[in-house]
Design an enzyme around this catalytic site. Structure first.
Site, PDB file in Angstrom:
ATOM      1  CB  THR A   1     -11.528   4.653  -8.854  1.00  0.00           C
ATOM      2  OG1 THR A   1     -12.336   5.801  -8.630  1.00  0.00           O
ATOM      3  CG2 THR A   1     -11.879   4.068 -10.227  1.00  0.00           C
ATOM      4  CG  HIS A   2     -15.282   3.234  -4.671  1.00  0.00           C
ATOM      5  ND1 HIS A   2     -14.309   3.841  -3.929  1.00  0.00           N
ATOM      6  CD2 HIS A   2     -15.271   1.934  -4.317  1.00  0.00           C
ATOM      7  CE1 HIS A   2     -13.728   2.961  -3.136  1.00  0.00           C
ATOM      8  NE2 HIS A   2     -14.286   1.797  -3.355  1.00  0.00           N
TER       9      HIS A   2
ATOM     10  NE  ARG B   1      -4.609  -1.511  -4.395  1.00  0.00           N
ATOM     11  CZ  ARG B   1      -4.246  -1.803  -3.147  1.00  0.00           C
ATOM     12  NH1 ARG B   1      -3.771  -0.865  -2.347  1.00  0.00           N
ATOM     13  NH2 ARG B   1      -4.308  -3.044  -2.716  1.00  0.00           N
TER      14      ARG B   1
ATOM     15  CG  ASP C   1      -2.046  -0.912   1.227  1.00  0.00           C
ATOM     16  OD1 ASP C   1      -2.425  -1.370   0.135  1.00  0.00           O
ATOM     17  OD2 ASP C   1      -2.594  -1.196   2.303  1.00  0.00           O
ATOM     18  CG  MET C   2       1.996   5.477  -1.991  1.00  0.00           C
ATOM     19  SD  MET C   2       3.738   5.045  -1.699  1.00  0.00           S
ATOM     20  CE  MET C   2       4.238   4.462  -3.324  1.00  0.00           C
TER      21      MET C   2
ATOM     22  CE  LYS D   1     -13.500  13.953  -5.871  1.00  0.00           C
ATOM     23  NZ  LYS D   1     -13.613  13.295  -7.148  1.00  0.00           N
TER      24      LYS D   1
HETATM   25  P1  FDA Z   1     -13.928   9.706  -5.151  1.00  0.00           P
HETATM   26  O1  FDA Z   1     -13.472   9.960  -3.750  1.00  0.00           O
HETATM   27  O2  FDA Z   1     -13.902  10.815  -6.129  1.00  0.00           O
HETATM   28  O3  FDA Z   1     -15.363   9.095  -5.086  1.00  0.00           O
HETATM   29  C1  FDA Z   1     -16.112   8.791  -6.246  1.00  0.00           C
HETATM   30  C2  FDA Z   1     -17.438   8.216  -5.829  1.00  0.00           C
HETATM   31  O4  FDA Z   1     -17.212   6.935  -5.221  1.00  0.00           O
HETATM   32  C3  FDA Z   1     -18.184   8.992  -4.761  1.00  0.00           C
HETATM   33  O5  FDA Z   1     -18.974  10.002  -5.324  1.00  0.00           O
HETATM   34  C4  FDA Z   1     -19.012   7.910  -4.085  1.00  0.00           C
HETATM   35  O6  FDA Z   1     -20.120   7.609  -4.870  1.00  0.00           O
HETATM   36  C5  FDA Z   1     -18.083   6.728  -4.120  1.00  0.00           C
HETATM   37  N1  FDA Z   1     -17.255   6.648  -2.895  1.00  0.00           N
HETATM   38  C6  FDA Z   1     -15.954   6.974  -2.753  1.00  0.00           C
HETATM   39  N2  FDA Z   1     -15.529   6.744  -1.498  1.00  0.00           N
HETATM   40  C7  FDA Z   1     -16.595   6.278  -0.825  1.00  0.00           C
HETATM   41  C8  FDA Z   1     -16.826   5.846   0.507  1.00  0.00           C
HETATM   42  N3  FDA Z   1     -15.861   5.863   1.436  1.00  0.00           N
HETATM   43  N4  FDA Z   1     -18.056   5.428   0.835  1.00  0.00           N
HETATM   44  C9  FDA Z   1     -19.061   5.372  -0.074  1.00  0.00           C
HETATM   45  N5  FDA Z   1     -18.913   5.779  -1.354  1.00  0.00           N
HETATM   46  C10 FDA Z   1     -17.709   6.213  -1.738  1.00  0.00           C
HETATM   47  N6  FDA Z   1      -5.262   5.280  -1.034  1.00  0.00           N
HETATM   48  C11 FDA Z   1      -3.958   5.488  -0.736  1.00  0.00           C
HETATM   49  O7  FDA Z   1      -3.537   6.618  -0.518  1.00  0.00           O
HETATM   50  N7  FDA Z   1      -3.094   4.405  -0.692  1.00  0.00           N
HETATM   51  C12 FDA Z   1      -3.503   3.139  -0.969  1.00  0.00           C
HETATM   52  O8  FDA Z   1      -2.690   2.209  -0.923  1.00  0.00           O
HETATM   53  C13 FDA Z   1      -4.878   2.933  -1.294  1.00  0.00           C
HETATM   54  N8  FDA Z   1      -5.357   1.692  -1.599  1.00  0.00           N
HETATM   55  C14 FDA Z   1      -6.637   1.564  -2.085  1.00  0.00           C
HETATM   56  C15 FDA Z   1      -7.095   0.316  -2.521  1.00  0.00           C
HETATM   57  C16 FDA Z   1      -8.347   0.201  -3.105  1.00  0.00           C
HETATM   58  C17 FDA Z   1      -8.797  -1.130  -3.618  1.00  0.00           C
HETATM   59  C18 FDA Z   1      -9.191   1.355  -3.222  1.00  0.00           C
HETATM   60  C19 FDA Z   1     -10.523   1.272  -3.886  1.00  0.00           C
HETATM   61  C20 FDA Z   1      -8.762   2.564  -2.742  1.00  0.00           C
HETATM   62  C21 FDA Z   1      -7.507   2.685  -2.155  1.00  0.00           C
HETATM   63  N9  FDA Z   1      -7.072   3.894  -1.644  1.00  0.00           N
HETATM   64  C22 FDA Z   1      -5.741   4.041  -1.309  1.00  0.00           C
HETATM   65  C23 FDA Z   1      -8.051   4.991  -1.378  1.00  0.00           C
HETATM   66  C24 FDA Z   1      -8.149   5.965  -2.538  1.00  0.00           C
HETATM   67  O9  FDA Z   1      -6.976   6.712  -2.642  1.00  0.00           O
HETATM   68  C25 FDA Z   1      -9.348   6.916  -2.345  1.00  0.00           C
HETATM   69  O10 FDA Z   1      -9.174   7.624  -1.152  1.00  0.00           O
HETATM   70  C26 FDA Z   1     -10.692   6.234  -2.315  1.00  0.00           C
HETATM   71  O11 FDA Z   1     -10.755   5.126  -3.169  1.00  0.00           O
HETATM   72  C27 FDA Z   1     -11.815   7.212  -2.739  1.00  0.00           C
HETATM   73  O12 FDA Z   1     -11.585   7.658  -4.038  1.00  0.00           O
HETATM   74  P2  FDA Z   1     -12.433   7.223  -5.336  1.00  0.00           P
HETATM   75  O13 FDA Z   1     -11.461   6.863  -6.390  1.00  0.00           O
HETATM   76  O14 FDA Z   1     -13.377   6.154  -5.005  1.00  0.00           O
HETATM   77  O15 FDA Z   1     -13.104   8.541  -5.835  1.00  0.00           O
END
Ligand code: FDA
Length: 292
Positions: A211-212, A169, A116-117, A186
């Site tokens: 990502t979600h 990742r 992980d980072m 953002k």
């Molecule tokens: P964004 O935050 O823009 O969200 C997009 C949409 O996704 C939102 O509008 C909502 O619908 C949904 N969503 C996002 N987060 C949600 C939540 N908590 N609850 C409900 N809905 C949500 N970071 C890091 O710094 N080091 C790492 O090693 C990792 N590892 C990692 C592994 C995996 C498998 C994932 C999915 C994420 C990570 N992350 C991470 C976290 C990442 O950096 C980030 O903080 C989150 O994934 C939220 O960003 P999104 O890409 O989802 O987009």
């Protein structure tokens, strides 16, 4: 607040939305249930910044147990670990030895370790360590890195990792970073994500799109269709308990999907990062808490 929450029954109940439980057995049950839906898993034993070698060794022991269980049960799973859990803050050489041992175990168990980072002060030492581990004989494909699209340096790091065949990742980034190292807006983080995601899925290196963000995911799907890129050339990755509908839909469409399953008693920092990135979760959790 942290130690009170981690010990309290209420805290543990609330954390259950994003954390699979407190024990290895809880995590393995969650893994089995997710695998049953045709979705792969990465198991993460929660914990950050240990201060002495015995704590680092105890963190590593959990990963060895996980790798044995994954192999024995035939799960479609690997592990994700943080270097600060392995002593990176006080003895980077110890962290590297411990991570090397976990990686060798993963190789013997035909599995994989994702490092992980964490915060940007650790980006360079973490990548350099992943490179050294990856360069060891027979370890290619057994260890992977995480890159964060909010950092300016990530485009160059993408080329650096892909050039060595290191699996990436790609996430947006979850730590608080200043404008000297990270995009403050953002929209720039999202645009960089999409640009780098396209570079990764078109490369011969198998990468994870973590990502979600549905708009980004839709565009990646459109791009791979347009370019004739095989769905098996990469995977989507999402967090346990987040957008389960989207996880299932992508899996049903034939894309690889992996869910990151965190567990353990030290859930507080992870849980708070999930609430911080989507404040609506506080309301969501409160409603469900009182409904149950
Ligand atoms: P964004 O935050 O823009 O969200 C997009 C949409 O996704 C939102 O509008 C909502 O619908 C949904 N969503 C996002 N987060 C949600 C939540 N908590 N609850 C409900 N809905 C949500 N970071 C890091 O710094 N080091 C790492 O090693 C990792 N590892 C990692 C592994 C995996 C498998 C994932 C999915 C994420 C990570 N992350 C991470 C976290 C990442 O950096 C980030 O903080 C989150 O994934 C939220 O960003 P999104 O890409 O989802 O987009």
């Amino acid at each position: 607040m942290r130690s009170f929450s981690e010990r309290s029954t209420v805290g543990r109940k609330l954390s259950g939305r994003f954390v699979a439980g407190m024990t290895v057995e809880d995590a393995l049950s969650a893994c089995e249930a997710v695998n049953r839906e045709g979705i792969a898993v990465s198991l993460d034993s929660l914990g950050e910044s240990v201060a002495v070698e015995s704590q680092a060794r105890a963190s590593a022991e959990i990963y060895h147990r996980l790798l044995d269980a994954i192999q024995a049960k035939g799960f479609n799973a690997n592990v994700s670990a943080k270097l600060t859990q392995m002593g990176m803050d006080f003895d980077p050489a110890l962290a590297e030895r411990i991570m090397g041992e976990i990686m060798a175990h993963a190789a013997a168990a035909n599995s994989f370790v994702r490092v992980d980072m964490e915060g940007s002060e650790l980006t360079e030492p973490t990548l350099a360590m992943v490179e050294r581990l990856h360069a060891q004989a027979d370890m290619q494909g057994r260890v992977g890195a995480v890159l964060q699209s909010y950092l300016y340096r990530t485009e160059a790091d993408t080329e650096r990792c892909l050039g060595q065949g290191i699996r990436i990742r790609l996430c947006k980034g979850a730590y608080k970073e200043g404008p000297t190292v990270a995009f403050p807006e953002k929209t720039d983080v999202d645009a960089n994500y999409l640009k780098l995601a396209k570079r990764m899925v078109a490369s011969p290196v198998f990468c994870g799109m973590a990502t979600h963000d549905e708009a980004i995911i839709t565009e990646i799907c459109r791009f791979v269709g347009e370019q004739g890129i095989a769905k098996s050339a990469f995977e989507f990755q999402m967090l346990y308990g987040v957008r389960r509908d989207l996880q299932r839909r992508l899996a049903a469409e034939g894309f690889g999907v992996r869910v990151y399953i965190p567990f353990g008693t030290e859930w507080y920092p992870y849980f708070m990062r999930r609430l911080a990135e989507r404040p609506a979760n506080v309301l969501f959790l409160a409603k469900n808490f009182f409904r149950n």
